[in-house]
Design a protein around this motif. Structure first.
Motif, PDB file in Angstrom:
ATOM      1  N   ALA A 139       0.834  -1.207   0.000  1.00  0.00           N
ATOM      2  CA  ALA A 139       0.000   0.000   0.000  1.00  0.00           C
ATOM      3  C   ALA A 139       0.866   1.254   0.000  1.00  0.00           C
ATOM      4  CB  ALA A 139      -0.931  -0.016   1.217  1.00  0.00           C
ATOM      5  N   ALA A 140       1.936   1.236   0.775  1.00  0.00           N
ATOM      6  CA  ALA A 140       2.787   2.424   0.881  1.00  0.00           C
ATOM      7  C   ALA A 140       3.355   2.808  -0.482  1.00  0.00           C
ATOM      8  CB  ALA A 140       3.924   2.173   1.874  1.00  0.00           C
ATOM      9  N   LEU A 141       3.745   1.804  -1.270  1.00  0.00           N
ATOM     10  CA  LEU A 141       4.376   2.073  -2.571  1.00  0.00           C
ATOM     11  C   LEU A 141       3.389   1.910  -3.719  1.00  0.00           C
ATOM     12  CD1 LEU A 141       7.836   0.372  -1.934  1.00  0.00           C
ATOM     13  CD2 LEU A 141       7.209   2.795  -1.691  1.00  0.00           C
ATOM     14  N   ASP A 142       2.095   1.839  -3.399  1.00  0.00           N
ATOM     15  CA  ASP A 142       1.039   1.813  -4.419  1.00  0.00           C
ATOM     16  C   ASP A 142       1.287   0.681  -5.429  1.00  0.00           C
ATOM     17  OD1 ASP A 142      -1.310   2.722  -5.608  1.00  0.00           O
ATOM     18  OD2 ASP A 142      -0.263   4.125  -6.927  1.00  0.00           O
ATOM     19  N   ALA A 143       1.634  -0.492  -4.888  1.00  0.00           N
ATOM     20  CA  ALA A 143       2.067  -1.621  -5.719  1.00  0.00           C
ATOM     21  C   ALA A 143       1.136  -2.818  -5.553  1.00  0.00           C
ATOM     22  CB  ALA A 143       3.488  -2.025  -5.304  1.00  0.00           C
ATOM     23  N   ASP A 195       4.946  -2.666 -10.081  1.00  0.00           N
ATOM     24  CA  ASP A 195       4.524  -1.292 -10.358  1.00  0.00           C
ATOM     25  C   ASP A 195       4.656  -0.393  -9.129  1.00  0.00           C
ATOM     26  OD1 ASP A 195       3.687   0.588 -12.234  1.00  0.00           O
ATOM     27  OD2 ASP A 195       1.602   0.450 -11.617  1.00  0.00           O
ATOM     28  N   ALA A 196       5.588  -0.720  -8.238  1.00  0.00           N
ATOM     29  CA  ALA A 196       5.845   0.153  -7.087  1.00  0.00           C
ATOM     30  C   ALA A 196       6.348   1.511  -7.570  1.00  0.00           C
ATOM     31  CB  ALA A 196       6.888  -0.475  -6.167  1.00  0.00           C
ATOM     32  N   VAL A 197       6.007   2.562  -6.843  1.00  0.00           N
ATOM     33  CA  VAL A 197       6.463   3.904  -7.209  1.00  0.00           C
ATOM     34  C   VAL A 197       7.885   4.071  -6.658  1.00  0.00           C
ATOM     35  CG1 VAL A 197       5.291   4.970  -5.240  1.00  0.00           C
ATOM     36  CG2 VAL A 197       5.911   6.364  -7.214  1.00  0.00           C
ATOM     37  N   SER A 198       8.819   3.479  -7.371  1.00  0.00           N
ATOM     38  CA  SER A 198      10.208   3.355  -6.925  1.00  0.00           C
ATOM     39  C   SER A 198      11.127   3.388  -8.133  1.00  0.00           C
ATOM     40  CB  SER A 198      10.386   2.021  -6.195  1.00  0.00           C
ATOM     41  OG  SER A 198      11.753   1.743  -5.998  1.00  0.00           O
ATOM     42  N   LEU A 199      12.331   3.938  -7.945  1.00  0.00           N
ATOM     43  CA  LEU A 199      13.296   3.937  -9.046  1.00  0.00           C
ATOM     44  C   LEU A 199      13.835   2.528  -9.307  1.00  0.00           C
ATOM     45  CD1 LEU A 199      15.373   7.178  -8.524  1.00  0.00           C
ATOM     46  CD2 LEU A 199      13.439   6.792 -10.050  1.00  0.00           C
ATOM     47  N   VAL A 254      11.520  -3.589  -6.166  1.00  0.00           N
ATOM     48  CA  VAL A 254      11.378  -3.861  -4.737  1.00  0.00           C
ATOM     49  C   VAL A 254      10.805  -5.259  -4.552  1.00  0.00           C
ATOM     50  CG1 VAL A 254      10.412  -3.094  -2.535  1.00  0.00           C
ATOM     51  CG2 VAL A 254      10.925  -1.399  -4.322  1.00  0.00           C
TER      52      VAL A 254
END
Lengths: 125, 125
Positions: free
Chosen positions: A27-31, A47-51, A54
């Motif tokens: 949830a934290a990384l919208d994944a 699809d985590a909001v991460s470069l 993860v």
């Protein structure tokens, strides 16, 4: 000469907190958490909001921690390079190697599998 | 509605091993260690062969570890969102907040400063 890329962040959790932590980080990384088929102890946070990529790993025991995976197209050469720089090999599982840096911090060298490895990696050694 | 991006990996070391570990990770990731001016306890591993930004922090005490920084354009809103998801606030330093996930793993919410934040971040909440 071989190529490397620090590509993956692995968040490790012991069994008693794994499910709550997996839900939190998804949830934290919208994944979306996608469980591995070959290695079901891993979930990919798709699809985590991460470069970087993860992963969440269910440990058999231990404490919550983050570790880093360095990808390489020649793991043996990369382990040799890092050992010459001061790392110590802890465990080998085929091409996948667990090492410790000079302070005892654990990390892994794993085979390159990122789609953008060729584009984003760099020659070292 | 605000934006976030998991942008930075911070590798933390206690004083007795910091210099050796900083040298190791700079060489391992083929990077140049650039010491912070405002926060000299941090080195940025400039041009590291990594998908995300990598910092090395000198701790006052403790053990070697990796922690994650989530950048946001609205840190207060992001801390509120993560707290609602089960995180706990540990410390606040202005806009920079240290939290723990449901398992006790520490991470930070920090103001957005990545050049590619607008492009790579996503709206959450």
């Amino acid at each position: 000469m071989h190529r490397i890329l620090l590509h993956t962040i692995v968040i490790d959790f012991p069994p008693d907190v794994h499910d709550a932590a997996l839900g939190f980080w998804s949830a934290a990384l919208d994944a979306n958490a996608v469980q591995g088929t070959r290695f079901p102890e891993y979930h990919h946070l798709s699809d985590a909001v991460s470069l970087g990529r993860v992963l969440v790993q269910r440990l058999g025991e231990g404490t919550s921690r983050v570790h880093l995976d360095i990808e390489s197209d020649d793991c043996a050469a990369e382990v040799a390079r890092l050992t010459a720089l001061g790392a110590t090999t802890v465990e080998r599982h085929g091409e996948w190697t667990v090492l410790e840096d000079p302070s005892g911090l654990r990390f892994c060298v794993v085979p390159a599998e990122a789609e953008d490895f060729a584009e984003r990696s760099r020659v070292v050694g």
